[in-house]
Motif scaffolding. Sequence first.
Motif, PDB file in Angstrom:
ATOM      1  N   LYS A   1       0.840  -1.192   0.000  1.00  0.00           N
ATOM      2  CA  LYS A   1       0.000   0.000   0.000  1.00  0.00           C
ATOM      3  C   LYS A   1       0.882   1.251   0.000  1.00  0.00           C
ATOM      4  O   LYS A   1       2.084   1.177   0.245  1.00  0.00           O
ATOM      5  CB  LYS A   1      -0.917  -0.001   1.232  1.00  0.00           C
ATOM      6  CG  LYS A   1      -1.837  -1.217   1.312  1.00  0.00           C
ATOM      7  CD  LYS A   1      -2.635  -1.251   2.608  1.00  0.00           C
ATOM      8  CE  LYS A   1      -3.488  -2.508   2.689  1.00  0.00           C
ATOM      9  NZ  LYS A   1      -4.240  -2.606   3.969  1.00  0.00           N
TER      10      LYS A   1
ATOM     11  N   SER B   1      -7.887  -1.029   9.430  1.00  0.00           N
ATOM     12  CA  SER B   1      -6.875  -1.217   8.388  1.00  0.00           C
ATOM     13  C   SER B   1      -6.424  -2.670   8.405  1.00  0.00           C
ATOM     14  O   SER B   1      -5.434  -3.012   9.055  1.00  0.00           O
ATOM     15  CB  SER B   1      -5.678  -0.285   8.632  1.00  0.00           C
ATOM     16  OG  SER B   1      -4.671  -0.490   7.676  1.00  0.00           O
TER      17      SER B   1
ATOM     18  N   GLU C   1      -7.085   6.570   2.661  1.00  0.00           N
ATOM     19  CA  GLU C   1      -7.767   5.907   3.775  1.00  0.00           C
ATOM     20  C   GLU C   1      -7.650   6.774   5.033  1.00  0.00           C
ATOM     21  O   GLU C   1      -6.594   7.345   5.288  1.00  0.00           O
ATOM     22  CB  GLU C   1      -7.180   4.522   4.053  1.00  0.00           C
ATOM     23  CG  GLU C   1      -7.323   3.540   2.897  1.00  0.00           C
ATOM     24  CD  GLU C   1      -8.758   3.109   2.677  1.00  0.00           C
ATOM     25  OE1 GLU C   1      -9.558   3.230   3.625  1.00  0.00           O
ATOM     26  OE2 GLU C   1      -9.083   2.634   1.568  1.00  0.00           O
TER      27      GLU C   1
ATOM     28  N   ASP D   1      -5.429  14.112   5.446  1.00  0.00           N
ATOM     29  CA  ASP D   1      -6.863  13.914   5.255  1.00  0.00           C
ATOM     30  C   ASP D   1      -7.580  15.142   5.810  1.00  0.00           C
ATOM     31  O   ASP D   1      -7.651  15.323   7.024  1.00  0.00           O
ATOM     32  CB  ASP D   1      -7.319  12.658   5.983  1.00  0.00           C
ATOM     33  CG  ASP D   1      -8.766  12.294   5.673  1.00  0.00           C
ATOM     34  OD1 ASP D   1      -9.607  13.220   5.583  1.00  0.00           O
ATOM     35  OD2 ASP D   1      -9.076  11.098   5.551  1.00  0.00           O
TER      36      ASP D   1
END
Length: 618
Positions: free
Chosen positions: A416, A525, A477, A465
């Motif tokens: 990721k 996660s 995410e 974010d």
Amino acid sequence: MTDGYPPIAEHGLIGDLQTAALVSTDGTIDWFCSPRFDSPSIFASLLDHATGGHLSTRPHEDGFQTKQLYIPDTAVLVTRFLTENGVGELVDFMPVTSDTPSKRHRLIRMVRCVRGAIDFDIELDPRFDYGRKQYKLNPTGHGAIFTAGDTTMSLSLIRGPEDERLARWEPTSGGELRFSLSLAEGQMRGVVLETGSETPPHDIPVARAQQLFDDTVAFWQDWVGQTTYSGRWREDVHRSAITLKLLTYAPSGGLVAAPTAGLPEQLGGERNWDYRYTWVRDASFSVNTLVRLGFFDEAEAFGKWLRDRGAHQVAGSTGPLDIMYRIDGDPNLVEEILDHWEGYRGSYPVRIGNAAADQLQLDIYGEAMDAIWNAHLSGIEFGQAGWTAIGKLLNWLAENWDQPEEGIWETRGGRKDFTYGRLMCWVAFDRGIRLAMAYGRPAPLERWTKERDAIYNQIMEKGWDPKRRAFVQQYGEPVLDASLLKMPQMGFISPHDPMWLDTLTAMEEELVSDSLVYRYDPSASPDGLRGSEGTFSLCTFLYVDALARSDRLAEARLTFEKMLTYGNHLGLYSEEIALTGEQLGNFPQAFTHLALIDAAITLNERLDAAAARGRRRL
């Protein structure tokens, strides 16, 4: 004791800078590998109490109490037994070996009566090669020899000149050896286990054992005396420094992540890994930490280990560096399961080797470069070979930083875009640029600067974010990750920047539990593994460091003091802490002790600076 297993925290660590052993508070050595940290075990009852093997020494009478401590500023461990008839002590230590690899290692157990009279029962039950090799026992008049293939271990007795037959031997049908010692006040006897020696068992005079004890105490106290640290929490810092030294393989300078394998992050779960190897990450952090303490020889040795890894590797799918190596630099860490062992308190499977060695973890390049930069600031040189290795690493990274990876926590849920990995790639280029300018070395500075700035902009765009108002674990995410507590420590962002303060607040709301810090939320996660885990001790100390840098000194100090209460009776820490306060995971963990030292130094410096500001205002 639960189901035959002592709590993980009920242990002390001894070692000789090539291998180590765990000693429980009931006097049992239940973990020992030889001749190296990553060699097959000889004692491992900590992973299977029935078939793992052990050396136990305890009073014959029931109802005794035990206490355990280290001789101050040493790795010499004392286990005390208090009975109705007397007080006895076990003094366990390993004389320090040379800097060359050795098959010969000595584990010395001095048995003393300090008050009254006391009878000890001793049982020696080795199980070679993780309990997979049968052995032959040959008792002699001076001890015994255990032979398993080409591996031998001898038992010699520590005797006084007046002893004719202090020990009463009782070889059993199962192959173990049992005997007893009856001691009066002031008497000291004991046993010496020796692996890899060609010398047959022989009587060891009490005076000789005492000399080995004195020499070992002197070695450790002289070593600790080199530290430049004189601030608060000095004893905790010293104990952590000694622990790091115990986890160092002297011939290579490599630092094992922990001396154990298979201890669970969750009781009964599958998160049971082998930590007896050297991670590039851990070795890099150790350079920075040891430099801050004034241990420049150790920092230089770790620095050379890092340089050699970079100089001798060829870039493959995971880059010019593997994430971990055996302590001699061998990258072969094939993972296998020991099917015949039940695991600590039924925590199966027991793994040896580590499949994570094949992962791509981009953060290691930043950690390595930060270590080299800090070594430079302390006057440690890396030479032309080192600069050639640096250039190779950074040129490879320039082509490969912008890709998914497995990340610092070695998850097994696929690659990721981890923000922490990108952060440390930024660090790698930043430190490389600084080094090139400081030394005037040839380097593609324009390219490195372009990549550094691109990473910075990408993190600000994708790692932030706006809805959570926090930097997050991975792009796209909203999951938080405690590894990002290192952002201000690495100089990526000011510890007073509003974006960072908002991130810290978000972490406190989601990852912090009564001052203890989780790495991340596995339910939010998925990491490819079943089960959950406790709070991560490393992350709690990172939290202290972050609070101190943001001038939240009262909170930082309280958090630090509370965390110290979770250490065991000797000031040692495993990897994680359960809700009950029980220590979980491999023990003791180098990463945690590194972070403890860093947090203590940072907090101490900030407290001193605040006090100085207060005095100036007066």
